[in-house]
Design a protein around this motif. Structure first.
Motif, PDB file in Angstrom:
ATOM      1  N   UNK A 171       0.340   4.591 -10.873  1.00 18.95           N
ATOM      2  CA  UNK A 171       0.166   4.330 -12.262  1.00 18.95           C
ATOM      3  C   UNK A 171       1.098   4.757 -13.264  1.00 18.95           C
ATOM      4  N   UNK A 172       1.495   6.023 -12.888  1.00 18.96           N
ATOM      5  CA  UNK A 172       2.343   6.643 -13.788  1.00 18.96           C
ATOM      6  C   UNK A 172       3.969   5.989 -13.593  1.00 18.96           C
ATOM      7  N   UNK A 173       4.029   5.425 -12.338  1.00 16.04           N
ATOM      8  CA  UNK A 173       5.106   4.401 -12.292  1.00 16.04           C
ATOM      9  C   UNK A 173       5.168   3.463 -13.235  1.00 16.04           C
ATOM     10  N   UNK A 174       3.972   2.596 -13.268  1.00 15.04           N
ATOM     11  CA  UNK A 174       3.846   1.400 -13.977  1.00 15.04           C
ATOM     12  C   UNK A 174       3.936   1.880 -15.516  1.00 15.04           C
ATOM     13  N   UNK A 195       9.647  -0.641  -8.785  1.00 12.73           N
ATOM     14  CA  UNK A 195       9.812  -0.073  -7.264  1.00 12.73           C
ATOM     15  C   UNK A 195      10.757   1.146  -7.313  1.00 12.73           C
ATOM     16  N   UNK A 196      11.533   1.401  -8.078  1.00  9.19           N
ATOM     17  CA  UNK A 196      12.275   2.796  -8.180  1.00  9.19           C
ATOM     18  C   UNK A 196      11.324   3.765  -8.716  1.00  9.19           C
ATOM     19  N   UNK A 197      10.670   3.539  -9.648  1.00  6.95           N
ATOM     20  CA  UNK A 197       9.827   4.365 -10.415  1.00  6.95           C
ATOM     21  C   UNK A 197       8.616   4.779  -9.226  1.00  6.95           C
ATOM     22  N   UNK A 198       8.099   3.859  -8.399  1.00  8.44           N
ATOM     23  CA  UNK A 198       7.273   4.308  -7.385  1.00  8.44           C
ATOM     24  C   UNK A 198       7.672   5.257  -6.520  1.00  8.44           C
ATOM     25  N   UNK A 199       9.123   4.977  -6.109  1.00  5.70           N
ATOM     26  CA  UNK A 199       9.749   6.038  -5.145  1.00  5.70           C
ATOM     27  C   UNK A 199       9.819   7.239  -5.949  1.00  5.70           C
ATOM     28  N   UNK A 200      10.413   7.308  -7.064  1.00 11.19           N
ATOM     29  CA  UNK A 200      10.526   8.525  -7.889  1.00 11.19           C
ATOM     30  C   UNK A 200       9.286   9.293  -8.244  1.00 11.19           C
ATOM     31  N   UNK A 201       8.149   8.534  -8.034  1.00  7.01           N
ATOM     32  CA  UNK A 201       6.699   9.435  -8.071  1.00  7.01           C
ATOM     33  C   UNK A 201       6.094   9.691  -6.684  1.00  7.01           C
ATOM     34  N   UNK A 202       6.953   9.532  -5.715  1.00  7.32           N
ATOM     35  CA  UNK A 202       6.573  10.232  -4.365  1.00  7.32           C
ATOM     36  C   UNK A 202       6.266   8.899  -3.295  1.00  7.32           C
ATOM     37  N   UNK A 203       6.023   7.814  -3.551  1.00  7.60           N
ATOM     38  CA  UNK A 203       5.802   6.882  -2.617  1.00  7.60           C
ATOM     39  C   UNK A 203       6.873   6.950  -1.487  1.00  7.60           C
ATOM     40  N   UNK A 204       6.635   6.326  -0.399  1.00  9.53           N
ATOM     41  CA  UNK A 204       7.373   6.395   0.834  1.00  9.53           C
ATOM     42  C   UNK A 204       8.245   4.829   0.660  1.00  9.53           C
ATOM     43  N   UNK A 205       7.622   3.992   0.392  1.00  7.90           N
ATOM     44  CA  UNK A 205       8.104   2.641   0.417  1.00  7.90           C
ATOM     45  C   UNK A 205       7.305   1.712  -0.599  1.00  7.90           C
ATOM     46  N   UNK A 237       1.074  -6.630 -13.831  1.00  7.61           N
ATOM     47  CA  UNK A 237       1.524  -6.233 -12.750  1.00  7.61           C
ATOM     48  C   UNK A 237       0.293  -6.047 -11.932  1.00  7.61           C
ATOM     49  N   UNK A 238       0.508  -6.206 -10.561  1.00  9.29           N
ATOM     50  CA  UNK A 238      -0.516  -5.877  -9.538  1.00  9.29           C
ATOM     51  C   UNK A 238       0.428  -5.159  -8.251  1.00  9.29           C
ATOM     52  N   UNK A 239       0.533  -3.808  -8.175  1.00  9.92           N
ATOM     53  CA  UNK A 239       1.528  -3.316  -7.299  1.00  9.92           C
ATOM     54  C   UNK A 239       0.859  -2.140  -6.363  1.00  9.92           C
ATOM     55  N   UNK A 240       1.433  -1.921  -5.195  1.00 12.29           N
ATOM     56  CA  UNK A 240       1.127  -0.741  -4.551  1.00 12.29           C
ATOM     57  C   UNK A 240       2.311  -0.330  -3.741  1.00 12.29           C
ATOM     58  N   UNK A 241       1.998   0.869  -3.129  1.00 13.96           N
ATOM     59  CA  UNK A 241       3.046   1.429  -2.292  1.00 13.96           C
ATOM     60  C   UNK A 241       2.266   2.217  -0.988  1.00 13.96           C
ATOM     61  N   UNK A 242       3.160   2.714  -0.053  1.00 15.97           N
ATOM     62  CA  UNK A 242       2.940   3.384   1.043  1.00 15.97           C
ATOM     63  C   UNK A 242       3.039   4.776   0.422  1.00 15.97           C
ATOM     64  N   UNK A 246      -0.744   5.262   3.724  1.00 20.52           N
ATOM     65  CA  UNK A 246      -1.882   4.758   2.945  1.00 20.52           C
ATOM     66  C   UNK A 246      -1.415   3.927   1.771  1.00 20.52           C
ATOM     67  N   UNK A 247      -2.201   3.081   1.183  1.00 24.77           N
ATOM     68  CA  UNK A 247      -1.854   2.127   0.094  1.00 24.77           C
ATOM     69  C   UNK A 247      -2.387   2.706  -0.984  1.00 24.77           C
ATOM     70  N   UNK A 248      -1.594   2.266  -2.013  1.00 30.71           N
ATOM     71  CA  UNK A 248      -2.003   2.162  -3.357  1.00 30.71           C
ATOM     72  C   UNK A 248      -2.260   0.956  -3.829  1.00 30.71           C
ATOM     73  N   UNK A 249      -2.827   0.807  -5.023  1.00 29.96           N
ATOM     74  CA  UNK A 249      -3.197  -0.546  -5.412  1.00 29.96           C
ATOM     75  C   UNK A 249      -3.771  -0.535  -7.029  1.00 29.96           C
ATOM     76  N   UNK A 250      -2.850  -0.803  -7.992  1.00 30.12           N
ATOM     77  CA  UNK A 250      -3.151  -0.717  -9.291  1.00 30.12           C
ATOM     78  C   UNK A 250      -2.408  -2.111  -9.903  1.00 30.12           C
ATOM     79  N   UNK A 251      -3.419  -2.415 -10.803  1.00 32.39           N
ATOM     80  CA  UNK A 251      -3.133  -3.765 -11.805  1.00 32.39           C
ATOM     81  C   UNK A 251      -3.244  -3.225 -13.297  1.00 32.39           C
TER      82      UNK A 251
END
Length: 380
Positions: A171-174, A195-205, A237-242, A246-251
């Protein structure tokens, strides 16, 4: 509490319910269970093998008695040996002899090749399963998928912490991305920033990334386009990361510039349904009753609802049990983690989507995704 989490805080310890798995092995009178799907391999080993998601076999062997072991491709052996709590790691040569031959050798060495073995029957291709049964002619192969499915519905405290971290980070990436959107921005570029913000916030991919603007918001899962944002456009947006598998899923839905009366009215009615759906979630409630609350809410606010579910469990799969639908008999219980989603779409015209990740508690639920304002349509 969410805001104080750091990724390192949730990396220690085994996340999967291995005690429950061992008890299930005994209760099912199995000699061992072998996990071969990417989800259940990670559940048992606490390790993600990314090439497994591309079709390369990785196997965890959990015996009723004795030492557990792993079989992976040779190039993955060093990494898996460092990452997993299981220290007996075997390897096979990728694109060489069948890895099922190596699996047979390991099971034979452990005296398990003639036993009662739990396997994920539905994971294998028909030809692979035929090869497996031929390689183990004296074994009794039992479908173990129901064992894993049942265990994974209730998350361990370690899983809860990790999923919570992922929810907040996504959610912070969004939020960080939405704050930068301006007229003239290319839809594809905005998706890249998420995508870049999800990685910056700790996602693996990134796991999935559906970002649409303007009329494209009427589509559920479309690829980003070259469309240039204009004032008055919806941004959905409807996005998720690993996060360690484990998945995330936020819209989230917003509008570029000021919202029209129609946009604001529709969103506020949708949020009303979303809020009522969340309020119905607590221990002891059948999930089909949650779906009924959502269905009645859509009808009352006069928004079409052609969907078969109002949310879903989330963990090592983006969609796992329970499904918040009319036919799921699951009773909500503490430490179930859900993605609750309320949405409406008119293809080629407009779409709105609110999705929060929540955890069922002893007394109700905890909504993890609260950094963005969702009670009213966000104006960028």
């Amino acid at each position: 509490m969410c805001h104080g989490l750091r990724k390192g805080d949730v990396m220690d310890g085994i996340r999967g319910n291995l005690t429950g798995l061992q008890e299930a092995i005994v209760a099912s009178d199995l000699d061992c269970i072998i996990a071969t799907s990417p989800e259940n391999f990670t559940y048992t080993t606490d390790t993600v093998v990314w090439t497994q998601k591309m079709g390369r076999l990785a196997v965890a062997i959990i015996p009723r008695e004795g030492i557990p072991s792993i079989l992976v491709a040779e190039q993955e052996k060093g990494y898996v040996s460092q990452q997993s709590w299981i220290q007996e790691v075997h390897s096979y040569v990728a694109h060489g002899p069948s890895p099922l031959s190596s699996l047979k050798e390991i099971l034979s060495e452990k005296g398990l090749a003639t036993g009662r073995i739990g396997v994920e029957a539905g994971f294998f291709k028909t030809s692979e399963y035929a090869e497996l049964t031929a390689a183990l002619p004296e074994a009794e192969l039992v479908n173990s998928r129901p064992i894993f499915d049942k265990l994974r519905v209730i998350k361990t405290p370690e899983e809860v912490n990790l999923l919570k971290f992922g929810a907040v980070a996504t959610e912070r990436a969004l939020l960080a991305t939405y704050a930068t959107i301006r007229p003239g921005d290319r839809e594809r570029s905005v998706a890249g920033r998420i995508a870049g913000n999800m990685l910056q916030n700790g996602a693996d991919l990134p796991a999935f990334l559906f970002l649409t603007i303007g009329a494209n918001t009427g589509h559920a899962h479309s690829s980003p386009t070259e469309y240039l944002a204009e004032l008055g456009d919806l941004v959905k947006s409807d996005v998720g990361a690993y996060f360690s598998g484990y998945f995330s899923d936020v819209a989230r839905t917003a509008v570029l510039g000021g919202a029209s009366v129609e946009q604001r009215s529709l969103y506020e009615r949708l949020y009303e349904v979303h809020s009522e759906t969340l309020a119905s979630i607590r221990p002891g409630v059948p999930v089909k009753e949650v779906f009924q609350v959502a269905t009645e809410g859509y009808k009352r606010v006069k928004i079409p609802f052609p969907f078969s579910f109002a949310g879903h469990g989330i963990g090592l799969s983006a969609h796992e049990g329970p499904l918040l639908g009319a036919d799921d008999e699951t009773i909500l219980a503490p430490q179930m983690v859900l993605a609750v989603e309320t949405r409406v779409r008119w293809p080629g015209q407009a779409g709105y989507h609110i999705e929060d990740m929540v955890c069922v508690t002893e007394t109700g639920l905890e909504v993890w995704t609260q950094d963005m304002e969702t009670r009213r349509l966000m104006e960028i």
